[in-house]
Design an enzyme around this catalytic site. Structure first.
Site, mmCIF file in Angstrom:
data_model
loop_
_atom_site.group_PDB
_atom_site.id
_atom_site.type_symbol
_atom_site.label_atom_id
_atom_site.label_comp_id
_atom_site.label_asym_id
_atom_site.label_seq_id
_atom_site.Cartn_x
_atom_site.Cartn_y
_atom_site.Cartn_z
ATOM 1 N N ARG B 63 0.439 -0.988 0.009
ATOM 2 C CA ARG B 63 -0.125 0.111 0.338
ATOM 3 C C ARG B 63 0.752 0.937 -0.077
ATOM 4 O O ARG B 63 0.664 2.208 -0.163
ATOM 5 C CB ARG B 63 -0.865 -0.131 1.037
ATOM 6 C CG ARG B 63 -2.206 -0.026 0.993
ATOM 7 C CD ARG B 63 -3.392 0.483 2.301
ATOM 8 N NE ARG B 63 -2.453 -0.217 3.377
ATOM 9 C CZ ARG B 63 -2.874 -1.449 4.359
ATOM 10 N NH1 ARG B 63 -4.351 -2.011 3.687
ATOM 11 N NH2 ARG B 63 -3.051 -2.324 5.213
ATOM 12 N N HIS B 202 10.448 -22.045 7.603
ATOM 13 C CA HIS B 202 11.509 -21.850 7.589
ATOM 14 C C HIS B 202 12.481 -22.644 8.163
ATOM 15 O O HIS B 202 13.546 -22.624 8.382
ATOM 16 C CB HIS B 202 11.718 -20.149 7.499
ATOM 17 C CG HIS B 202 11.581 -19.628 9.579
ATOM 18 N ND1 HIS B 202 10.617 -19.242 9.925
ATOM 19 C CD2 HIS B 202 12.864 -19.988 10.395
ATOM 20 C CE1 HIS B 202 11.028 -19.084 11.588
ATOM 21 N NE2 HIS B 202 12.324 -19.353 11.394
ATOM 22 N N HIS B 264 5.860 -25.255 13.474
ATOM 23 C CA HIS B 264 8.027 -25.084 13.869
ATOM 24 C C HIS B 264 7.989 -27.431 14.349
ATOM 25 O O HIS B 264 8.624 -27.417 14.555
ATOM 26 C CB HIS B 264 8.692 -24.870 13.888
ATOM 27 C CG HIS B 264 8.472 -23.258 14.123
ATOM 28 N ND1 HIS B 264 8.522 -23.028 12.514
ATOM 29 C CD2 HIS B 264 8.731 -21.776 14.342
ATOM 30 C CE1 HIS B 264 8.685 -22.041 12.031
ATOM 31 N NE2 HIS B 264 8.537 -21.249 13.544
ATOM 32 N N LYS B 364 7.909 -18.097 25.768
ATOM 33 C CA LYS B 364 9.097 -17.065 25.100
ATOM 34 C C LYS B 364 9.541 -16.886 25.945
ATOM 35 O O LYS B 364 9.398 -16.372 27.618
ATOM 36 C CB LYS B 364 8.191 -15.268 24.717
ATOM 37 C CG LYS B 364 7.779 -16.246 23.579
ATOM 38 C CD LYS B 364 6.375 -14.403 23.071
ATOM 39 C CE LYS B 364 6.503 -14.248 21.386
ATOM 40 N NZ LYS B 364 8.101 -14.022 20.899
#
Lengths: 373, 514
Positions: B63, B202, B264, B364
């Site tokens: 955008r 990934h 993952h 985390k």
């Protein structure tokens, strides 16, 4: 022997002159600092060894020429490096040990052991036996033949060193005469597939092979591969062996047979029997060419395939380009600028297991045989 | 004439026989974090290594008000900041000629028509025969409308011989539960054949993950031991040191289970537990991986209580620095019940893995960033050197480190020097960085190249995505049904809540310290 190290190498631990019989013991001690403040010996770095790399340098000048390369190779492919020099500055047989270290992750120094053994006169014959005693077991052994002549002409020293190697590395672009291709192909054939071969000239033309493969890929040049009818390779001064290997590769991969040679001034043309008719391959020395090859043009087409042409050219800065109709670069691709050290370091983990090279070499041999018949 | 797998005999021996084909790569979300941090640096490194096809265009679509020039400048800045190799003038000039920008709103059909016209204008000059790769670096809620608009704008070619290809790369997360994943997959399948869809994870492009198969199937010493007879248990850890950072909006909706376990961690589990594939082509490898997912033991309501722990980080210290609790992070609701930590005990119910627990954990604000797979072997009999029952020998552990410091280590027992027999565990350690001495390519480099070459081996197939969502959704539904009566908290900078310790200690085991 130069003690210079590459810019990224952190340290070359001081070279020590040692007795040949004490080399292994000296290597054991090499990475320990006996003067550490704690009073106990401390390891200076981590010993790393992926391969044995035996390097043959016929003269001390050759050894000096590759000294920086050795440091750079050790950084990319940590090895026990054994440099055998066919000329001695001091006595019949002299040995030196050092370590080549570089910083790895976590601030650790990773070190390769580096042994240089110089021999003069009749003592040269003893070098292979020294190398045999120093190679580390259970690791691949590569022989890098740095002499500017085919290893097939290396006599007994080469025969003995090659016998202990799993992998022989050499650079056919440095050979003075393309007839050496014949001897080398015969030797390669005699060694069988058990010994890997890495010809740095073959490695250097890999970007060309990739670009040709891409330029003629069915996805962007439908029918070109099957109906290729003409290849012209312009090259610079020096060895034509890279050009012979390139033609050999094309002929092998595309099923061209029975080359017939015709020579004119500055150019050689081979006519092959291709799957759909004759294919002409021409190698031409171009006055303005500085690299090998400099420019390649291919043409295809026939009764059942549309005609097409494509030209590729080397540009400055180690780049290759596909040219447009006006001869201007239409598309430029980067080709990594690799010096000898990087080429050798990249070949070491490959172990010379490229059957396409042996086949290209075989065809190259037939091209040369035609030339010198 | 010997054919390579790409139908080009000259490709044999070059790039694994699969050459990246001339193509345009259109990045949706071209100015976003992923594009700048990963995608543009990856493409630049491929260019430097001579791996990009001769005809290649990188077309940013977003955008933001930019043109080719300003997008090229943005790309250069991104490469300067995030690439493993910084840009140099000579190569950058060649590279940036391949970069273009198409301004557009994802919801505007006209923008897609303009994109098509732009591509049609660019491609002939670059020798690109209409091959296109659409990289959707956008939120999952945007995937369906973008795919539908691509089709409406005539930007998708059917998969037919001798036609240009259209491929689509979809980033995780694909949906937020099984139903939404199916909805996305259905919508994508209405437009693209499954062979045109590349669902990226990934982690699968990382060297250690790829080398896991090599280690298992190129060495004769591991595979005979790789079963319930010799393996005590497996721990898979994906630990993050940072907190929620700038991803609060996404993370509040996702949580650790969706963010890490569904993709993952389950993919890593598949690589560890799969049977030997009989070939390395995409479908064979992926068939074997989904067989693992199909064997994952369903989690009953009781199992959910005893085998799954979720938690949230509270205030604490990470590397000596103050770290706020999750609910005090910017953009997070003060009463949030989002999981920032999950520990799961599960089983792969097949012959090979019968009775072997797989302990999975992710979180985390743990003490350090570390992703690893640890395979712990069974104890030696309690005789000879292991006769002292109160001080058993440390078992052998094979650890595959995925990040950072990719490599593997093996813990073995040795005799300490001296007159007495004293056993001491030592670690044999292999590190990619110091052993191979050369920079490891980023995972995205390998994966983008694979898409250009049409090799889907390292990408997730639809059935695998849905199978993993099916397994994870039962946990989500269990949590929903049970409500959040109590959400354990762990101090930031620690290895998780005490409940997670109890989960594994009940079995007489303990979590490793990566």
């Amino acid at each position: 022997m130069s003690e210079e190290a590459s810019a990224s190498t952190v340290a070359a631990i001081a070279t020590r002159s040692v007795d040949v019989a004490a080399i292994e013991r000296e290597l054991d001690q090499l990475l320990f600092d006996p003067l550490a403040e704690s009073g106990e010996e401390q390891a200076i770095g981590v010993r790393a060894c992926m391969s044995n790399l035996v390097i043959w340098a016929p003269t001390r000048a050759d050894a000096d020429r590759i000294a920086n390369d050795v440091a750079a190779i050790a950084e990319r492919h940590p090895s026990r490096i054994i440099v055998l020099v066919g000329e001695s500055r001091e006595r019949d047989l002299a040995a030196y040990v050092s370590a080549i270290c570089h910083l790895a992750g976590g601030g650790r120094q990773v070190c390769s052991e580096h042994v240089v053994v110089e021999a003069a006169g009749a003592a040269t014959r003893r070098l292979p036996s020294i190398a045999r005693s120093l190679v580390v077991g259970d690791l691949p052994t590569a022989l890098w033949w740095t002499a500017p002549a085919s290893p097939a002409t290396g006599g007994d020293v080469f025969r003995q060193l090659a016998a202990m190697a799993d992998h022989v590395i050499y650079d056919s672009a440095a050979w003075p005469d393309d007839r050496a291709v014949t001897q080398s192909a015969e030797w390669a054939s005699a060694t069988g597939a058990g010994v890997g071969l890495s010809d740095l000239a073959w490695t250097r033309i890999r970007p060309w092979r990739t670009l040709i493969a891409r330029a003629l890929d069915p996805s962007c040049a439908a029918g070109a591969l099957a109906s290729l009818r003409e290849v012209t390779i312009e090259h610079g001064p020096g060895s034509t062996i890279p050009v012979l290997l390139l033609v050999g590769w094309l002929a092998d991969r595309l099923g061209w047979k029975q080359p017939a040679r015709a020579g004119a001034s500055g150019a050689t043309t081979w006519t092959f029997a291709g799957p759909r008719g004759p294919v002409r391959a021409t190698a031409r020395r171009a006055a303005d060419a500085t690299v090998n090859p400099q420019r390649i043009e291919v043409a295809w087409g026939g009764a059942d395939a549309p005609a097409g042409r494509r030209a590729l050219r080397a540009l400055d800065g180690g780049r290759l380009a596909i040219l447009d109709e006006r001869g201007e670069p239409r598309r430029v691709v980067a080709t990594p600028d690799r010096d000898v050290a990087e080429l050798v370091a990249r070949e070491l983990p490959e172990l010379g297991r490229d059957p396409l090279y042996r086949r290209a070499l075989d065809v190259a041999r037939s091209l040369v045989a035609g030339a010198h018949a | 004439m010997a054919e390579s797998s790409s139908g080009n005999p000259l490709a044999a021996g070059l790039e694994g026989g699969l050459l990246a084909e001339p193509s345009s790569v259109v990045i949706f979300g071209a100015a976003g974090d992923l594009a700048r941090r990963k995608l543009l640096p990856a493409v630049y490194n491929l260019f430097l290594d001579g791996m990009l096809p001769a005809g290649c265009a990188i077309v940013g679509f977003a955008r933001r008000d930019m043109d080719d020039g300003s997008y090229r400048a943005m790309a250069r800045e991104a490469v300067q900041r995030y690439s493993r190799r910084p840009p140099d003038d000579a190569h950058w000039q060649d590279f940036e000629r391949s970069i273009f920008y198409a301004k557009g709103n994802l919801e505007d059909d006209g923008a897609y028509r303009s994109l098509r016209e732009r591509l049609e204008a660019i491609e002939p000059g670059l020798g690109i025969p209409g091959n296109r790769i659409y990289y959707l670096s956008i939120p999952p809620s945007e995937i369906i409308p973008v795919v539908e608009r691509l089709e409406r704008a005539g930007l998708v070619e059917a998969m037919e011989p001798d036609r240009p290809f259209s491929r689509i790369i979809v980033e995780k997360p694909i949906g937020h539960d099984l139903a939404s994943a199916r909805e996305i997959n259905e919508a994508v399948a209405r437009v693209f054949d499954e062979r045109q869809v590349f669902r990226i994870d990934h982690y699968l492009g990382k060297e250690t993950v790829q080398s896991l198969l090599v280690m298992r199937f190129a060495n004769s010493i591991f595979e005979p031991l790789w079963n319930q007879k010799y393996i005590d248990h497996v721990q898979i850890t994906v630990a993050e040191e940072e907190g929620v950072g700038t991803r609060a909006g996404y993370y509040e909706e996702a949580g650790a289970l969706r963010d890490m376990v569904q993709n993952h961690i389950l993919q890593l589990l598949c690589m560890v537990a799969m049977e030997p594939p009989w070939a390395l082509n995409a479908d064979v490898v992926r068939d074997h991986k989904i067989a693992v997912l199909n064997c994952l033991r369903p989690l009953s309501a009781e199992a959910l209580e005893s085998c799954v722990v979720r938690a949230q980080y509270g205030p604490g210290f990470v590397r000596g620095e103050d770290a706020p609790g999750y609910r005090r992070e910017e953009g997070i609701k003060p009463d949030s019940t989002t999981d920032t930590y999950v520990a799961i005990k599960t089983f792969v119910d097949n012959w090979r893995w019968a009775g072997v627990p797989f302990y999975l954990r992710t979180g985390k604000r743990l003490p350090k960033r570390a992703s690893e797979i640890a395979v712990q072997f069974k104890d030696v009999p309690q005789i000879l050197f292991n006769a002292e029952g109160s001080a058993p020998l440390e078992p052998n552990v094979l650890v595959l480190r995925i990040q950072p410091d990719e490599g593997l280590s093996l813990r073995i027992a040795t005799k300490l020097p001296g007159p007495r027999v004293r056993i001491y565990p030592v670690k044999m350690d292999f590190r990619y960085g110091s052993t191979f001495g050369e920079q490891t390519p980023e995972a995205y480099e390998r994966l983008i190249l694979d898409v250009m070459a049409g090799d889907a081996t390292l990408f997730m197939r639809r059935d695998a995505v849905e199978a993993s969502w099916a397994w994870v959704t039962q946990i989500l539904e269990g949590w929903k049904a049970r409500g959040t009566r109590y959400l354990p908290e762990y101090p930031a900078g620690t290895w998780g809540p005490v409940e997670a310790d109890r989960l594994i200690e009940r079995d007489g085991r303990k979590w490793r310290v990566p």
